[in-house]
Design an enzyme around this catalytic site. Structure first.
Site, mmCIF file in Angstrom:
data_model
loop_
_atom_site.group_PDB
_atom_site.id
_atom_site.type_symbol
_atom_site.label_atom_id
_atom_site.label_comp_id
_atom_site.label_asym_id
_atom_site.label_seq_id
_atom_site.Cartn_x
_atom_site.Cartn_y
_atom_site.Cartn_z
ATOM 1 N N ARG A 97 -11.751 2.482 -7.976
ATOM 2 C CA ARG A 97 -11.214 2.801 -8.197
ATOM 3 C C ARG A 97 -11.283 4.009 -9.933
ATOM 4 O O ARG A 97 -12.352 3.559 -10.761
ATOM 5 C CB ARG A 97 -9.314 3.274 -8.085
ATOM 6 C CG ARG A 97 -9.291 2.913 -6.721
ATOM 7 C CD ARG A 97 -8.195 2.836 -6.916
ATOM 8 N NE ARG A 97 -7.926 2.108 -5.374
ATOM 9 C CZ ARG A 97 -6.357 1.521 -5.003
ATOM 10 N NH1 ARG A 97 -5.219 2.394 -5.661
ATOM 11 N NH2 ARG A 97 -6.117 2.142 -4.057
ATOM 12 N N ARG A 99 -4.858 -2.397 8.682
ATOM 13 C CA ARG A 99 -6.279 -3.627 8.692
ATOM 14 C C ARG A 99 -6.235 -3.997 7.444
ATOM 15 O O ARG A 99 -4.864 -4.280 6.606
ATOM 16 C CB ARG A 99 -7.342 -1.824 7.732
ATOM 17 C CG ARG A 99 -7.271 -1.757 7.030
ATOM 18 C CD ARG A 99 -8.762 -0.278 6.347
ATOM 19 N NE ARG A 99 -8.082 -0.186 5.576
ATOM 20 C CZ ARG A 99 -8.009 1.679 6.182
ATOM 21 N NH1 ARG A 99 -8.191 2.319 7.136
ATOM 22 N NH2 ARG A 99 -7.337 2.504 4.476
ATOM 23 N N LEU A 100 -7.631 -4.890 7.617
ATOM 24 C CA LEU A 100 -6.883 -5.601 6.404
ATOM 25 C C LEU A 100 -7.008 -5.809 4.330
ATOM 26 O O LEU A 100 -6.844 -6.154 4.321
ATOM 27 C CB LEU A 100 -7.333 -7.455 7.299
ATOM 28 C CG LEU A 100 -6.702 -8.059 8.092
ATOM 29 C CD1 LEU A 100 -6.879 -9.580 8.587
ATOM 30 C CD2 LEU A 100 -4.982 -8.057 7.556
ATOM 31 N N SER A 101 -8.527 -4.252 4.893
ATOM 32 C CA SER A 101 -8.912 -4.793 3.901
ATOM 33 C C SER A 101 -9.499 -5.671 2.450
ATOM 34 O O SER A 101 -9.197 -6.224 1.468
ATOM 35 C CB SER A 101 -8.159 -3.505 2.945
ATOM 36 O OG SER A 101 -7.108 -2.281 3.649
ATOM 37 N N ASN A 140 1.195 3.391 -2.744
ATOM 38 C CA ASN A 140 1.624 3.607 -3.958
ATOM 39 C C ASN A 140 1.330 4.934 -4.757
ATOM 40 O O ASN A 140 1.834 6.270 -5.362
ATOM 41 C CB ASN A 140 1.335 2.814 -5.715
ATOM 42 C CG ASN A 140 2.283 1.524 -5.247
ATOM 43 O OD1 ASN A 140 2.844 1.127 -4.564
ATOM 44 N ND2 ASN A 140 1.513 0.570 -6.322
ATOM 45 N N GLY A 141 -0.016 5.498 -4.583
ATOM 46 C CA GLY A 141 -0.661 6.514 -4.768
ATOM 47 C C GLY A 141 -0.031 7.602 -4.084
ATOM 48 O O GLY A 141 -0.227 9.040 -4.123
ATOM 49 N N TRP A 168 2.876 8.507 -2.046
ATOM 50 C CA TRP A 168 4.058 8.340 -3.046
ATOM 51 C C TRP A 168 4.245 9.236 -4.170
ATOM 52 O O TRP A 168 5.426 9.936 -4.373
ATOM 53 C CB TRP A 168 5.469 7.070 -2.970
ATOM 54 C CG TRP A 168 6.569 7.065 -3.637
ATOM 55 C CD1 TRP A 168 7.906 6.777 -2.923
ATOM 56 C CD2 TRP A 168 6.713 6.582 -4.813
ATOM 57 N NE1 TRP A 168 8.289 6.284 -3.819
ATOM 58 C CE2 TRP A 168 8.572 6.505 -4.982
ATOM 59 C CE3 TRP A 168 6.432 7.289 -6.175
ATOM 60 C CZ2 TRP A 168 8.664 7.138 -6.065
ATOM 61 C CZ3 TRP A 168 6.859 7.605 -7.572
ATOM 62 C CH2 TRP A 168 8.678 6.987 -6.964
ATOM 63 N N ASN A 182 -10.665 -2.871 -5.594
ATOM 64 C CA ASN A 182 -10.430 -1.518 -6.332
ATOM 65 C C ASN A 182 -10.911 -1.059 -8.044
ATOM 66 O O ASN A 182 -10.624 -0.209 -8.396
ATOM 67 C CB ASN A 182 -8.577 -1.648 -6.313
ATOM 68 C CG ASN A 182 -7.801 -1.714 -5.246
ATOM 69 O OD1 ASN A 182 -7.151 -2.757 -5.071
ATOM 70 N ND2 ASN A 182 -8.281 -0.816 -4.284
ATOM 71 N N GLU A 231 1.027 -13.664 11.710
ATOM 72 C CA GLU A 231 1.752 -12.971 12.622
ATOM 73 C C GLU A 231 1.503 -11.416 11.978
ATOM 74 O O GLU A 231 2.128 -11.451 10.824
ATOM 75 C CB GLU A 231 3.545 -12.851 12.893
ATOM 76 C CG GLU A 231 2.566 -13.626 13.936
ATOM 77 C CD GLU A 231 2.973 -13.626 15.505
ATOM 78 O OE1 GLU A 231 2.764 -12.090 16.240
ATOM 79 O OE2 GLU A 231 2.696 -14.552 16.346
ATOM 80 N N ASP A 277 0.641 -1.736 -0.328
ATOM 81 C CA ASP A 277 -0.109 -0.021 -0.148
ATOM 82 C C ASP A 277 0.874 1.125 0.290
ATOM 83 O O ASP A 277 2.286 1.177 0.572
ATOM 84 C CB ASP A 277 -0.703 -0.346 1.296
ATOM 85 C CG ASP A 277 -2.295 0.669 1.323
ATOM 86 O OD1 ASP A 277 -2.515 1.483 -0.105
ATOM 87 O OD2 ASP A 277 -2.856 1.377 2.392
HETATM 88 C C1 IPE Z 1 -5.728 -2.654 -0.340
HETATM 89 O O1 IPE Z 1 -5.055 -1.407 -0.432
HETATM 90 C C2 IPE Z 1 -5.346 -3.261 -2.196
HETATM 91 C C3 IPE Z 1 -4.242 -3.820 -2.518
HETATM 92 C C4 IPE Z 1 -2.884 -3.477 -1.377
HETATM 93 C C5 IPE Z 1 -4.119 -3.796 -3.359
HETATM 94 P P1 IPE Z 1 -5.936 -0.046 -0.157
HETATM 95 O O2 IPE Z 1 -4.959 1.112 -0.374
HETATM 96 O O3 IPE Z 1 -7.475 -0.477 -1.495
HETATM 97 O O4 IPE Z 1 -7.400 0.026 0.675
HETATM 98 P P2 IPE Z 1 -7.965 0.492 1.819
HETATM 99 O O5 IPE Z 1 -8.701 1.279 0.767
HETATM 100 O O6 IPE Z 1 -6.923 1.362 2.086
HETATM 101 O O7 IPE Z 1 -8.800 0.275 2.437
HETATM 102 C C1 IPE Z 2 -1.621 0.123 -3.434
HETATM 103 O O1 IPE Z 2 -1.429 1.773 -3.470
HETATM 104 C C2 IPE Z 2 -1.827 -0.381 -4.370
HETATM 105 C C3 IPE Z 2 -3.306 -0.987 -4.687
HETATM 106 C C4 IPE Z 2 -4.018 -0.704 -3.919
HETATM 107 C C5 IPE Z 2 -3.583 -1.099 -6.606
HETATM 108 P P1 IPE Z 2 -2.532 2.568 -3.459
HETATM 109 O O2 IPE Z 2 -2.570 3.563 -4.932
HETATM 110 O O3 IPE Z 2 -3.915 2.086 -2.349
HETATM 111 O O4 IPE Z 2 -1.929 3.862 -2.311
HETATM 112 P P2 IPE Z 2 -2.136 4.971 -1.762
HETATM 113 O O5 IPE Z 2 -2.907 3.923 -0.736
HETATM 114 O O6 IPE Z 2 -3.475 6.067 -2.711
HETATM 115 O O7 IPE Z 2 -1.342 5.842 -0.960
HETATM 116 MG MG MG Z 3 -3.864 2.581 -0.902
#
Ligand code: IPE
Ligand code: IPE
Ligand code: MG
Length: 239
Positions: A68, A191-193, A19-20, A22, A65, A204, A17
């Protein structure tokens, strides 16, 4: 780099998690974060292999996802095509067995074909197991297992009183994979999402603020050292 000596997890799962965030921090489009994240995956996979870990399961795209923006989903699917195209021969050469778990019916048919070809090509590899959770949601996984189980009962293939935890595990996407020992989530969220809900009953959990594109083998080793210092009691008392 610290060298964890004992108690290496057999199976590490990662929620990749951040990437966005970053990309945003650098004024870049989100896809640049995803691209950099793919590089972290490459180095993490290498580091896992070197450390003696046997299974790596990564959360690449959740069932949620799909909600999105269309452009981001399209960019991620294009990145996936490139990843499958470019990386499979290296993975195969390195003895990696690839599995993809999730509701693959939602993917474009060319990606579906690429995945099936990659799984077939690597199916006999035994050095390392990479499982990619794609269009994956644990509740959906458990739901489809319940539907399969109901069909087995309805057809008289299993008796209700013989159903046990192993029966449930055997109907999940992860049926031939041991439960994760260590689950890492990057980017600060705790969280586990909807990831591996059944399988992580005694896993763990390790949370780090590091964003996935910045995650390095050093960060992996820090997580493993913390894991190796934990006591897994499974409900019993310490000695
Ligand atoms: C969980 O990340 C899914 C992946 C890493 C592929 P999200 O960024 O989608 O999770 P939430 O929305 O913060 O719970
Ligand atoms: C995780 O990074 C990758 C995917 C869920 C595909 P995000 O895209 O969720 O990055 P943030 O949480 O917006 O920083
Ligand atoms: Mg994310």
């Amino acid at each position: 780099m610290p060298n964890p000596t004992s108690n290496i997890p057999q199976h590490v799962a990662i929620i990749m998690d951040g990437n966005g965030r970053w990309a945003k921090a650098r004024g870049l489009p989100r896809i640049m974060g995803h691209k950099k994240g793919a590089e972290s995956l490459r180095s993490t996979l290498e580091a896992c292999k070197k450390t003696g870990i046997r299974y790596l399961t990564i959360y690449a795209f959740s069932s949620e996802n799909w909600k999105r923006p269309v452009i981001e989903v399209g960019d991620l699917m294009e990145l996936l095509r490139t990843f499958l195209d470019k990386e499979i021969s290296t993975l195969h050469k390195n003895g990696v067995k690839l599995r993809v778990i999730g509701d693959l019916s939602k993917l474009a048919s060319d990606i579906h074909t690429q995945i099936k070809a990659a799984e077939t090509l690597t199916s006999n590899n035994q050095d390392f197991n990479l499982t990619v959770a794609l269009s994956y949601g644990a509740r959906q996984e458990i739901l489809q297992a319940m539907q399969k189980m109901a069909t087995l009962v309805e057809n008289g293939d299993i008796a209700i009183n013989t159903i046990d935890e192993d029966t449930v595990s055997s109907l999940l996407y992860t049926h031939s994979i041991p439960d994760p020992d260590l689950l890492i989530r990057t980017a600060g969220e705790q969280r586990l999402s909807n990831f591996l809900l059944w399988q992580s009953a005694y896993t763990e959990l390790y949370f780090t603020n590091v964003l996935w594109p910045d995650f390095s083998p050093e960060h992996l080793h820090e997580a493993i050292i913390e894991y190796s210092n934990r006591e897994r009691r499974y409900g019993t008392t310490s000695e």
